[in-house]
Design a protein around this motif. Sequence first.
Motif, PDB file in Angstrom:
ATOM      1  N   ARG A  82     -12.431  -7.156   2.679  1.00 51.57           N
ATOM      2  CA  ARG A  82     -13.191  -6.380   1.700  1.00 51.57           C
ATOM      3  C   ARG A  82     -13.957  -5.264   2.425  1.00 51.57           C
ATOM      4  N   ASN A  83     -13.976  -4.081   1.850  1.00 57.73           N
ATOM      5  CA  ASN A  83     -14.644  -2.880   2.367  1.00 57.73           C
ATOM      6  C   ASN A  83     -13.925  -2.204   3.530  1.00 57.73           C
ATOM      7  N   ASP A  84     -12.769  -2.719   3.956  1.00 54.45           N
ATOM      8  CA  ASP A  84     -11.984  -2.031   4.986  1.00 54.45           C
ATOM      9  C   ASP A  84     -11.447  -0.716   4.423  1.00 54.45           C
ATOM     10  N   VAL A  85     -11.383   0.299   5.264  1.00 55.35           N
ATOM     11  CA  VAL A  85     -10.699   1.537   4.886  1.00 55.35           C
ATOM     12  C   VAL A  85      -9.219   1.293   5.153  1.00 55.35           C
ATOM     13  N   VAL A  86      -8.388   1.534   4.132  1.00 54.70           N
ATOM     14  CA  VAL A  86      -6.954   1.261   4.226  1.00 54.70           C
ATOM     15  C   VAL A  86      -6.152   2.492   3.848  1.00 54.70           C
ATOM     16  N   SER A  87      -4.906   2.519   4.262  1.00 57.20           N
ATOM     17  CA  SER A  87      -3.974   3.546   3.824  1.00 57.20           C
ATOM     18  C   SER A  87      -3.278   3.034   2.575  1.00 57.20           C
ATOM     19  N   ILE A  88      -3.272   3.858   1.529  1.00 52.64           N
ATOM     20  CA  ILE A  88      -2.572   3.518   0.290  1.00 52.64           C
ATOM     21  C   ILE A  88      -1.275   4.321   0.294  1.00 52.64           C
ATOM     22  N   ARG A  89      -0.166   3.628   0.190  1.00 48.74           N
ATOM     23  CA  ARG A  89       1.129   4.291   0.146  1.00 48.74           C
ATOM     24  C   ARG A  89       1.739   4.066  -1.232  1.00 48.74           C
ATOM     25  N   PHE A  90       2.087   5.160  -1.905  1.00 47.74           N
ATOM     26  CA  PHE A  90       2.755   5.098  -3.206  1.00 47.74           C
ATOM     27  C   PHE A  90       4.210   5.470  -3.002  1.00 47.74           C
ATOM     28  N   LYS A  91       5.121   4.603  -3.500  1.00 50.66           N
ATOM     29  CA  LYS A  91       6.550   4.877  -3.419  1.00 50.66           C
ATOM     30  C   LYS A  91       7.141   4.734  -4.811  1.00 50.66           C
ATOM     31  N   GLY A  92       7.897   5.731  -5.219  1.00 48.91           N
ATOM     32  CA  GLY A  92       8.571   5.650  -6.509  1.00 48.91           C
ATOM     33  C   GLY A  92       9.397   6.879  -6.782  1.00 48.91           C
ATOM     34  N   GLY A  93      10.629   6.679  -7.270  1.00 49.10           N
ATOM     35  CA  GLY A  93      11.494   7.785  -7.647  1.00 49.10           C
ATOM     36  C   GLY A  93      11.776   8.765  -6.523  1.00 49.10           C
ATOM     37  N   GLY A  94      11.901   8.290  -5.302  1.00 50.44           N
ATOM     38  CA  GLY A  94      12.184   9.172  -4.183  1.00 50.44           C
ATOM     39  C   GLY A  94      10.955   9.902  -3.650  1.00 50.44           C
ATOM     40  N   LEU A  95       9.806   9.614  -4.217  1.00 52.51           N
ATOM     41  CA  LEU A  95       8.564  10.261  -3.817  1.00 52.51           C
ATOM     42  C   LEU A  95       7.714   9.277  -3.022  1.00 52.51           C
TER      43      LEU A  95
END
Length: 138
Positions: A82-95
């Motif tokens: 909790r409270n860690d800074v994380v990388s958010i990766r979004f994958k969908g439709g070739g994007l």
Amino acid sequence: MLRSLLMFAALVGAPALAGEVTARRTIPAGTVIVAADLAVSDGDAAALSSRDAMLGLEARRSIYAGRPVVPVDLGPPTLVRRNDVVSIRFKGGGLEIQTEGRALDAGGAGERIRVLNIDSRQPVSARVTAPGLVEIRR
């Protein structure tokens, strides 16, 4: 009467049943389980395989010495706290889009947690994939 006896046994600590996995020592929450932490009361094959499946998991709550260890007490090791800074990766439709977020929950590999997108200030639900990395797939 039976209910009273069961409640009493729960309060004082019932003896281990044959073939059940118990804690050899008090295991604090957040500890990764190793073979030395667990005992099997006899050579029951089912209990031994159950014990082997518990190795490498993390205690979700404190487990006291001599008490049975049940699967609900354990989970995958925490990769994001909790409270860690994380990388958010979004994958969908070739994007693929990557941004930063702050974890609102703790989680292990494969678990869904809530993450606050730092840019938009919007909470999102993402799956933990690695230490410091969560992923959203569409």
